[in-house]
Design a protein around this motif. Structure first.
Motif, short mmCIF file in Angstrom:
data_model
loop_
_atom_site.label_atom_id
_atom_site.label_comp_id
_atom_site.label_asym_id
_atom_site.label_seq_id
_atom_site.Cartn_x
_atom_site.Cartn_y
_atom_site.Cartn_z
N LEU A 1 0.82 -1.21 0.00
CA LEU A 1 0.00 0.00 0.00
C LEU A 1 0.86 1.26 0.00
CD1 LEU A 1 -2.79 -1.03 2.52
CD2 LEU A 1 -3.10 -0.52 0.09
N LEU A 2 1.93 1.25 0.78
CA LEU A 2 2.78 2.44 0.84
C LEU A 2 3.51 2.68 -0.47
CD1 LEU A 2 4.14 2.24 4.49
CD2 LEU A 2 2.48 3.87 3.55
N LYS A 3 3.87 1.62 -1.19
CA LYS A 3 4.49 1.80 -2.49
C LYS A 3 3.54 2.51 -3.45
CE LYS A 3 7.87 -1.95 -2.35
NZ LYS A 3 8.22 -3.30 -2.86
N VAL A 4 2.26 2.15 -3.36
CA VAL A 4 1.27 2.80 -4.22
C VAL A 4 1.02 4.23 -3.77
CG1 VAL A 4 -1.13 2.78 -4.99
CG2 VAL A 4 0.14 0.62 -4.83
N TYR A 5 0.73 4.42 -2.48
CA TYR A 5 0.29 5.73 -2.01
C TYR A 5 1.42 6.73 -1.78
CZ TYR A 5 -4.60 4.56 -1.90
OH TYR A 5 -5.89 4.25 -2.28
N THR A 6 2.67 6.31 -1.91
CA THR A 6 3.79 7.25 -1.94
C THR A 6 4.22 7.56 -3.37
OG1 THR A 6 5.40 5.46 -1.66
CG2 THR A 6 4.65 6.60 0.34
N GLY A 7 3.55 6.97 -4.34
CA GLY A 7 3.82 7.26 -5.73
C GLY A 7 4.87 6.38 -6.38
N GLN A 8 5.48 5.47 -5.62
CA GLN A 8 6.54 4.64 -6.17
C GLN A 8 6.04 3.68 -7.25
OE1 GLN A 8 9.20 2.89 -3.08
NE2 GLN A 8 7.96 4.08 -1.65
N ALA A 9 4.75 3.35 -7.21
CA ALA A 9 4.19 2.40 -8.16
C ALA A 9 3.67 3.07 -9.42
CB ALA A 9 3.08 1.59 -7.51
N GLY A 10 3.79 4.40 -9.50
CA GLY A 10 3.31 5.12 -10.68
C GLY A 10 1.79 5.11 -10.78
N GLY A 11 1.31 5.36 -11.98
CA GLY A 11 -0.14 5.33 -12.21
C GLY A 11 -0.86 6.53 -11.62
N PRO A 12 -2.18 6.46 -11.55
CA PRO A 12 -2.97 7.62 -11.10
C PRO A 12 -2.73 8.00 -9.64
CG PRO A 12 -4.36 5.67 -11.34
CD PRO A 12 -3.03 5.33 -11.94
N VAL A 13 -2.41 7.04 -8.79
CA VAL A 13 -2.17 7.39 -7.38
C VAL A 13 -0.88 8.19 -7.24
CG1 VAL A 13 -2.01 6.53 -5.02
CG2 VAL A 13 -3.46 5.35 -6.66
N ALA A 14 0.06 8.00 -8.14
CA ALA A 14 1.30 8.79 -8.11
C ALA A 14 0.99 10.27 -8.36
CB ALA A 14 2.29 8.27 -9.15
N ASP A 15 0.00 10.55 -9.20
CA ASP A 15 -0.40 11.94 -9.43
C ASP A 15 -0.95 12.56 -8.14
OD1 ASP A 15 0.29 11.67 -12.10
OD2 ASP A 15 -1.74 11.13 -12.72
N LEU A 16 -1.72 11.77 -7.40
CA LEU A 16 -2.24 12.23 -6.12
C LEU A 16 -1.10 12.43 -5.11
CD1 LEU A 16 -4.68 12.75 -4.20
CD2 LEU A 16 -4.63 10.29 -3.71
N ALA A 17 -0.20 11.43 -5.03
CA ALA A 17 0.90 11.50 -4.08
C ALA A 17 1.81 12.70 -4.35
CB ALA A 17 1.70 10.20 -4.11
N ALA A 18 1.89 13.12 -5.61
CA ALA A 18 2.74 14.25 -5.98
C ALA A 18 2.26 15.56 -5.37
CB ALA A 18 2.82 14.38 -7.50
N LEU A 19 0.99 15.61 -4.93
CA LEU A 19 0.48 16.81 -4.29
C LEU A 19 1.03 16.98 -2.88
CD1 LEU A 19 -3.27 16.55 -5.40
CD2 LEU A 19 -1.52 18.06 -6.35
N ILE A 20 1.55 15.90 -2.30
CA ILE A 20 2.08 15.97 -0.94
C ILE A 20 3.54 16.40 -1.00
CG2 ILE A 20 2.59 14.67 1.16
CD1 ILE A 20 0.27 12.81 0.46
N GLY A 21 3.85 17.53 -0.37
CA GLY A 21 5.22 18.02 -0.36
C GLY A 21 6.05 17.43 0.75
N GLN A 22 5.42 17.15 1.89
CA GLN A 22 6.16 16.62 3.05
C GLN A 22 5.29 15.62 3.80
OE1 GLN A 22 7.14 19.50 6.07
NE2 GLN A 22 8.45 18.10 7.20
N VAL A 23 5.85 14.45 4.06
CA VAL A 23 5.21 13.46 4.92
C VAL A 23 5.91 13.52 6.28
CG1 VAL A 23 4.75 11.01 5.29
CG2 VAL A 23 4.56 11.96 2.99
N VAL A 24 5.16 13.89 7.32
CA VAL A 24 5.78 14.06 8.63
C VAL A 24 5.85 12.74 9.40
CG1 VAL A 24 5.13 16.48 8.80
CG2 VAL A 24 3.59 14.74 9.73
N SER A 25 4.98 11.79 9.07
CA SER A 25 5.01 10.50 9.76
C SER A 25 4.21 9.48 8.98
CB SER A 25 4.44 10.63 11.18
OG SER A 25 3.07 11.00 11.15
N VAL A 26 4.58 8.21 9.16
CA VAL A 26 3.81 7.08 8.65
C VAL A 26 3.58 6.16 9.85
CG1 VAL A 26 3.71 5.11 7.09
CG2 VAL A 26 4.80 7.25 6.34
#
Length: 200
Positions: free
Chosen positions: A88-113
């Motif tokens: 899930l983290l590979k997808v939602y951090t944009g590492q897996a590409g695709g449409p979720v990577a476009d969403l993840a690109a809006l995040i400039g800083q992740v303070v915690s997981v």
């Protein structure tokens, strides 16, 4: 890496109703503090079944949502196995590409997981979201004159053409994150819920 994810998403924030972000406009208060959560009904990430899990972002958005530079804390359902969490983290951090990577690109800083118990019961704009002890929202949909649910369709964040976005409010909304400077306990602000399908 390939993935297919489908399920329900919701968003609650400190904007008034209806949240202008869903049509690409600036947030009501100039900035936006929000929780976005994705409940995955069915999902595969490179052969890993991730169905039944929820992932969420608690975020501060400094201006127009499409301009990015969000600051976010990410929460993964503590029911997920380590293999599912990694997928899930590979997808939602944009590492897996695709449409979720476009969403993840809006995040400039992740303070915690973090892992946390997540309860997501929202269907057709009605239900509850709870993440750990610091985040809780109750969603209640608006209804039309004949009792039908008030919806949008084909918004800037719609991933399924024609799928309804249920417009509502959060009679209770609580969000507290010191790292993000978020400490909200508000009533009757924006709540939206829809469905999603992501393929890559």
């Amino acid at each position: 890496m390939s993935y297919h994810l489908e399920g329900r998403l919701l968003e609650v924030c400190n904007c008034n109703v209806l949240c202008p972000c869903w049509i690409g406009e600036d947030p009501d208060n100039g900035t936006c503090d929000t929780i976005v959560a994705w409940r995955i009904g069915k999902g595969m990430v490179d052969g890993v079944d991730v169905g039944g899990n929820t992932i969420a972002a608690v975020a501060h958005i400094p201006g127009n949502i499409l301009e990015g530079n969000w600051t976010a804390a990410i929460y993964v359902d503590d029911q997920a196995s380590k293999v599912q969490e990694d997928a899930l983290l590979k997808v939602y951090t944009g590492q897996a590409g695709g449409p979720v990577a476009d969403l993840a690109a809006l995040i400039g800083q992740v303070v915690s997981v973090e892992r946390a118990p997540i309860r997501f019961t929202v269907v057709d704009g009605k239900g509850e979201l709870e993440i750990g002890k610091n985040y809780y929202a109750e969603l209640e949909p608006y209804r039309g004159a004949m009792g039908g649910l008030t919806t949008l369709s084909d918004t800037v964040f719609s991933t399924v053409p024609g799928a309804p976005v249920f417009v509502g409010k959060a009679p209770t909304y609580r969000s507290k994150n010191a790292a993000l400077g978020i400490d909200l306990d508000i009533k009757n602000h924006n709540a939206l819920q829809s469905t999603f399908v992501f393929d890559a």
